[in-house]
Structures are given as C-alpha cells and as structure tokens.
Scaffold this active site. Structure first.
Site, PDB file in Angstrom:
ATOM      1  N   ASP A  97       0.675  -1.317  -0.152  1.00 37.71           N
ATOM      2  CA  ASP A  97       0.098   0.019  -0.020  1.00 37.71           C
ATOM      3  C   ASP A  97       0.819   1.140  -0.012  1.00 37.71           C
ATOM      4  OD1 ASP A  97       1.118  -0.078   2.665  1.00 37.71           O
ATOM      5  OD2 ASP A  97      -0.748  -0.693   3.502  1.00 37.71           O
ATOM      6  N   GLU A 116      -0.016  -9.052  -0.867  1.00 40.09           N
ATOM      7  CA  GLU A 116      -0.999  -8.440   0.329  1.00 40.09           C
ATOM      8  C   GLU A 116      -2.021  -7.653  -0.145  1.00 40.09           C
ATOM      9  OE1 GLU A 116       1.352  -7.284   4.200  1.00 40.09           O
ATOM     10  OE2 GLU A 116       0.392  -5.499   3.546  1.00 40.09           O
ATOM     11  N   GLU A 174      -2.099   5.100   2.711  1.00 40.28           N
ATOM     12  CA  GLU A 174      -2.144   3.676   2.305  1.00 40.28           C
ATOM     13  C   GLU A 174      -3.451   3.300   2.035  1.00 40.28           C
ATOM     14  OE1 GLU A 174       1.605   4.528   4.903  1.00 40.28           O
ATOM     15  OE2 GLU A 174      -0.624   5.178   4.992  1.00 40.28           O
ATOM     16  N   HIS A 209       5.333   5.636  14.656  1.00 41.28           N
ATOM     17  CA  HIS A 209       5.802   6.601  13.556  1.00 41.28           C
ATOM     18  C   HIS A 209       4.887   7.123  12.497  1.00 41.28           C
ATOM     19  CE1 HIS A 209       5.892   2.746  11.642  1.00 41.28           C
ATOM     20  NE2 HIS A 209       5.469   3.488  10.349  1.00 41.28           N
ATOM     21  N   ARG A 220       2.053   9.039  10.235  1.00 43.30           N
ATOM     22  CA  ARG A 220       2.079  10.336  10.045  1.00 43.30           C
ATOM     23  C   ARG A 220       0.842  10.645  10.694  1.00 43.30           C
ATOM     24  NH1 ARG A 220       2.756  12.350   4.725  1.00 43.30           N
ATOM     25  NH2 ARG A 220       4.189  10.481   4.374  1.00 43.30           N
ATOM     26  N   HIS A 276      12.023   6.718  15.006  1.00 39.04           N
ATOM     27  CA  HIS A 276      12.006   7.057  13.507  1.00 39.04           C
ATOM     28  C   HIS A 276      12.628   8.469  13.403  1.00 39.04           C
ATOM     29  CE1 HIS A 276      10.548   7.876   9.336  1.00 39.04           C
ATOM     30  NE2 HIS A 276      10.374   6.684   9.297  1.00 39.04           N
TER      31      HIS A 276
END
Length: 385
Positions: free
Chosen positions: A96, A118, A132, A208, A210, A241
């Site tokens: 994704d 996937e 994603e 991590h 966003r 990160h």
C-alpha cells in the site's frame, strides 16, 4: 520462462518481498528482475544487504522533504523506462505504499499485467491510514491477479467486484521472512541491544505513523512514561523514527528515563530478534501486527483502526488507539494478569505458516498455464472472517 519484474521502494515492502524474490529466483520457470524505487533510501538498503538482493534497477527517487506528489510522479515516469526496456510478462507490487500505486499505474499504462502481493486489506476509512488505504484500493483496481493474505482480505476484494478466479489466498510473506532472520544465538548489529538486561520484561515500541503526528504521539509517549514509572521490572526499547515530527516529541517526553531506551532505527533482523526476546509489542505499524504473534508476543496497536481485524478476532492483537488512559489500562492488564497475557501469547497467528511465497509462485505458474490445477489456498485465517 515467466519474465517477472518485482518492484518495491520502502523497507517494509522489501522485508515482505525478499522471500518472494528468493522463491522465484530458485525456480527455472521464472526470469526475475528487481526494481527498487528507493522511496526510502537508507532503510531499504539495509534490507537488501541482509537478504543479499542486488536490484537490476534502482530509480533512486528519494529527495529531502519529498512529498506524495513528487514520489508519485517520479515513480510513474522512471518506471516507464524500466518497462520499456524489460517488457515483462507481469509486474509484482506489494501492499500500500505510494511506490505500489504509482508503479501499478505505470504498468497499467504500459498494458502490462500486474500482481498485487498482500491485496485486500481495508480499514474503510480513506484517511486512516493515509495515504495507504487509498493506495491499496486504487492498486486493486489496476491489478490482474491478487494475492490476498487472508480469507477476509479476499472477501473485501470480492465486495469490490474483483473476479474470484483472480484472487489467491496465500498467507502473508512476512511470516516467511522470519525463517531467514530469527537466530537462536543472535548478536545484535545495534551494540546497545547486546547490553540490554533481558531478565526484565522487554516491551518493544514502534510509533511513527503520520496520522499520529502531534497530540496522538504525545499521548502514546506519556502513556509509556506512566507505565515505566509504575512497573520497575519492565524495560521499553524504542527504535525512534528519524522524522523530526516523531523524534523531537519522543526525546522531549521519554529521554533519560532509566527504564526507557531510545535508539536509532534498526535493521529487520535486529527488530525480529528483539521482538523474539520481548514480553510484548506496542506499535502503530502494520507488519508487526503480523510478525509478533508468530513469535508468541501479544501486540497492542497504537492506532484507532486496523486493516488487520483477523488479529483482533484471533486475540493476538488489542487496539488501544492513541488515548493515554486506554493505552495504560490495556498494558496494565497485560502486565498484571498472567491469564490475560497467556491467552494472547498462545493464540494462533491467522496470517501465515511460512509458505506464502511458495503459494504465490504456484499461483503464478497456474495463472500462466504452467500448472493445470489451482494451488491449495492458505486456510489458517478462515475462522476469523
């Protein structure tokens, strides 16, 4: 031979595509080419080195402060040149990422068949995770063959009008990866991890995403700090990160606590072996929700949604979201109640058995007419629909 062009650009993609690259390279029916976009540069290179994968093409698109716009445009344009040169029978993409969607779109423009590893994961909220969720939905519309890791993922694709004949339930290739990375007497590349007191209950933390930037990350880190103060037999290990939106907040809240170790991002084999030595895992990642249960480690998800509901139904995962009090409540229960912990630690992982890459290979052989019988599908997720 089936001319197969495998493309990926980020560390998580590389981790999940590496065993498939190896599987296809070992079969004389396939001519395999690997193209990396290097959407992530350093972290991608670490995985390539660990698995000894030498890309045939490196688009090297990563820029300082790159945007979704630039990544998308660069992949579409640069991947076109690879397609023109190779003229593959099929392009294989994963998951994704923006690399996934953009390379699938580029292949579609070139009228090349596309296979999606996937496939079918959904939260049904186009902004969570962002970008994603839309990347994988748009990729599905462009693909010819779909490798769904679970029965539920297959059903998601069927509801979107994908032909059932084009969907194969394979399990997740990330479980295959563990066979390459977990070692009994493993010595960590990150020196600090060799000095950790593993007699304590280790909690591996990753955070991590966003959509968690700002207040959600503050809530997560304040919950971690509260738990570290409450339990003196636990030790948090957090590979932080490098994005300043994450790193600055983490260091402000968590730095210099005796039971919280902040380290730089670590290689995949370090991460897998760290999880193997851990008591449980806290994460806003997707892949760790699949990997940790195979190691018998409960997972607390630091997101409000998960595209992996099978793990929730199988009780290998609990979704805590980003509310401080809820995170503390769930962790406190797992740290204090042995029966509750044991239920999660011994639950069956619905995501795979280590043979997803072979199933994908067999599906490709069937799809291109090299095998007459449709391959057996992964059944381990059927009860978690």
């Amino acid at each position: 031979m089936i001319k197969t062009l495998i493309v990926f650009g980020t560390r998580p993609e590389a981790i999940k595509m590496a065993p498939l690259v190896k599987e296809l390279q070992s079969d004389a029916n396939f001519e395999v080419r690997v193209c990396v976009t290097a959407q992530h540069r350093q972290m991608l290179d670490q995985v390539l080195e660990i698995f000894d994968i030498k890309p045939d093409y490196d688009l090297n698109i990563m820029k300082h402060n790159q945007s979704l716009y630039s990544v998308t445009a660069d992949v579409i344009l640069k991947f076109e040149e690879v397609l023109k040169k190779e003229k593959p029978d099929i392009v294989l993409v994963h998951g994704d990422t923006t690399t996934t969607f953009a390379s699938a779109l580029s292949a579609f423009y070139f009228k090349t068949k596309v296979g999606h590893v996937e496939a079918g994961l959904r939260t049904f909220n186009k902004f969570s995770p962002f970008p994603e969720e839309m990347n994988r939905k748009l990729t599905a519309a462009l693909c010819d063959i779909h490798f769904a890791p679970t029965k539920r993922a297959k059903l998601n694709l069927l509801k979107e009008g994908i032909n059932e004949e084009d969907i194969f339930v394979t399990g997740n290739t990330v479980i295959d990866t563990l066979k390459y990375t977990i070692k009994k007497d493993y010595k960590f590349r990150e020196p600090i991890l060799n000095e950790v007191d593993y007699t304590k209950r280790i909690i591996t933390l990753t955070a991590h995403r966003r959509e968690n930037f700002g207040k959600p990350h503050e809530n997560i880190f304040e919950a971690v700090l509260s738990l570290a103060n409450e339990f003196d037999d636990i030790l948090f290990v957090y590979p932080v990160h490098l994005n300043p939106n994450v790193k600055d907040v983490a260091e402000r809240i968590l730095k210099n606590h005796p039971r919280i170790i902040l380290i730089n991002p670590i290689d995949v084999d370090d991460m897998h072996n760290l999880m193997a030595k851990s008591y449980l895992v806290m994460t806003d990642s997707g892949g760790l929700q699949e990997e940790a249960p195979s190691l018998g480690k409960p997972v607390v998800v630091l997101r409000d949604t998960t595209e992996r509901p099978e793990a929730v139904l199988a009780n290998t995962v609990k979704v805590a979201g980003t509310d401080k009090e809820k995170i503390v409540e769930i962790l406190r229960k797992l740290l204090s109640d042995n029966e509750e912990y044991s239920k999660m630690a011994h639950a069956v992982n619905p995501y795979g058995d280590g043979f997803a890459s072979k199933r994908i290979k067999d599906a490709l052989l069937y799809y291109f007419g090299y095998k007459n019988e449709r391959p057996e599908e992964f059944k381990g997720s059927d009860m978690y629909v």
